[in-house]
Design a protein around this motif. Structure first.
Motif, PDB file in Angstrom:
ATOM      1  N   VAL A  18     -41.403  20.404 -36.317  1.00 42.87           N
ATOM      2  CA  VAL A  18     -40.702  21.536 -36.933  1.00 42.87           C
ATOM      3  C   VAL A  18     -40.670  22.715 -35.972  1.00 42.87           C
ATOM      4  O   VAL A  18     -39.648  23.400 -35.841  1.00 42.87           O
ATOM      5  N   ALA A  19     -41.779  22.941 -35.276  1.00 45.76           N
ATOM      6  CA  ALA A  19     -41.852  24.061 -34.333  1.00 45.76           C
ATOM      7  C   ALA A  19     -40.815  23.907 -33.228  1.00 45.76           C
ATOM      8  O   ALA A  19     -40.148  24.879 -32.855  1.00 45.76           O
ATOM      9  N   GLU A  20     -40.661  22.687 -32.732  1.00 44.81           N
ATOM     10  CA  GLU A  20     -39.665  22.450 -31.679  1.00 44.81           C
ATOM     11  C   GLU A  20     -38.253  22.605 -32.221  1.00 44.81           C
ATOM     12  O   GLU A  20     -37.385  23.172 -31.559  1.00 44.81           O
ATOM     13  N   ASP A  21     -38.035  22.098 -33.421  1.00 43.62           N
ATOM     14  CA  ASP A  21     -36.699  22.139 -34.021  1.00 43.62           C
ATOM     15  C   ASP A  21     -36.287  23.569 -34.393  1.00 43.62           C
ATOM     16  O   ASP A  21     -35.155  23.979 -34.138  1.00 43.62           O
ATOM     17  N   LYS A  22     -37.195  24.314 -34.977  1.00 42.02           N
ATOM     18  CA  LYS A  22     -36.881  25.666 -35.480  1.00 42.02           C
ATOM     19  C   LYS A  22     -37.292  26.782 -34.527  1.00 42.02           C
ATOM     20  O   LYS A  22     -37.120  27.955 -34.836  1.00 42.02           O
ATOM     21  N   GLU A  23     -37.891  26.396 -33.402  1.00 40.12           N
ATOM     22  CA  GLU A  23     -38.336  27.370 -32.400  1.00 40.12           C
ATOM     23  C   GLU A  23     -39.305  28.400 -32.991  1.00 40.12           C
ATOM     24  O   GLU A  23     -39.103  29.614 -32.876  1.00 40.12           O
ATOM     25  N   VAL A  24     -40.342  27.888 -33.654  1.00 37.19           N
ATOM     26  CA  VAL A  24     -41.404  28.729 -34.198  1.00 37.19           C
ATOM     27  C   VAL A  24     -42.743  28.161 -33.733  1.00 37.19           C
ATOM     28  O   VAL A  24     -42.796  27.067 -33.181  1.00 37.19           O
TER      29      VAL A  24
END
Length: 126
Positions: A18-24
């Motif tokens: 999710v962090a990679e996908d949403k840049e968080v």
């Protein structure tokens, strides 16, 4: 403890995706909190499954799952929608099977009728 570690590892992998996908970014404390909540929720759901067994049933139905998800309106809505889609798909497959089996029976019946007609023509010629 191994199960809890496996849940923590899986949650960490999902958070990384999710962090990679949403840049968080997710802190270690956040991942640990999500893991703990997930682990506890699974324990609650496991208890629910034990209750189904206590009710002398070996199969968990969609209604049981909906009852379990009732605390989360969005989850309940999603499960209900998917359940309806699956039921609709199953009905369509059953109808297709009925049509195929009835068409196959009609095909055999007409073939049998042709054979009977040929036999009667042969007996009339003799």
């Amino acid at each position: 403890q191994r199960l809890k570690a496996a849940v923590h590892y899986t949650v960490g992998c999902l958070c990384q995706d999710v962090a990679e996908d949403k840049e968080v970014q997710f802190s270690k404390q956040t991942i640990a909190a999500i893991s703990e909540i997930t682990f506890r929720q699974c324990g609650t759901q496991g208890y629910f499954l034990i209750l189904c067994r206590h009710a002398k049933r070996s199969t968990v139905t969609t209604e049981d799952v909906k009852l379990l998800a009732r605390r989360s309106n969005s989850l309940l809505k999603y499960i209900t929608q998917k359940s309806e889609e699956i039921a609709s798909s199953n009905m369509e497959q059953k109808e297709k099977k009925k049509k195929k089996s009835s068409a196959a029976k009609e095909g055999r019946t007409s073939g049998e009728q042709e054979a009977a007609a040929t036999e009667s023509e042969d007996s009339n010629m003799a």
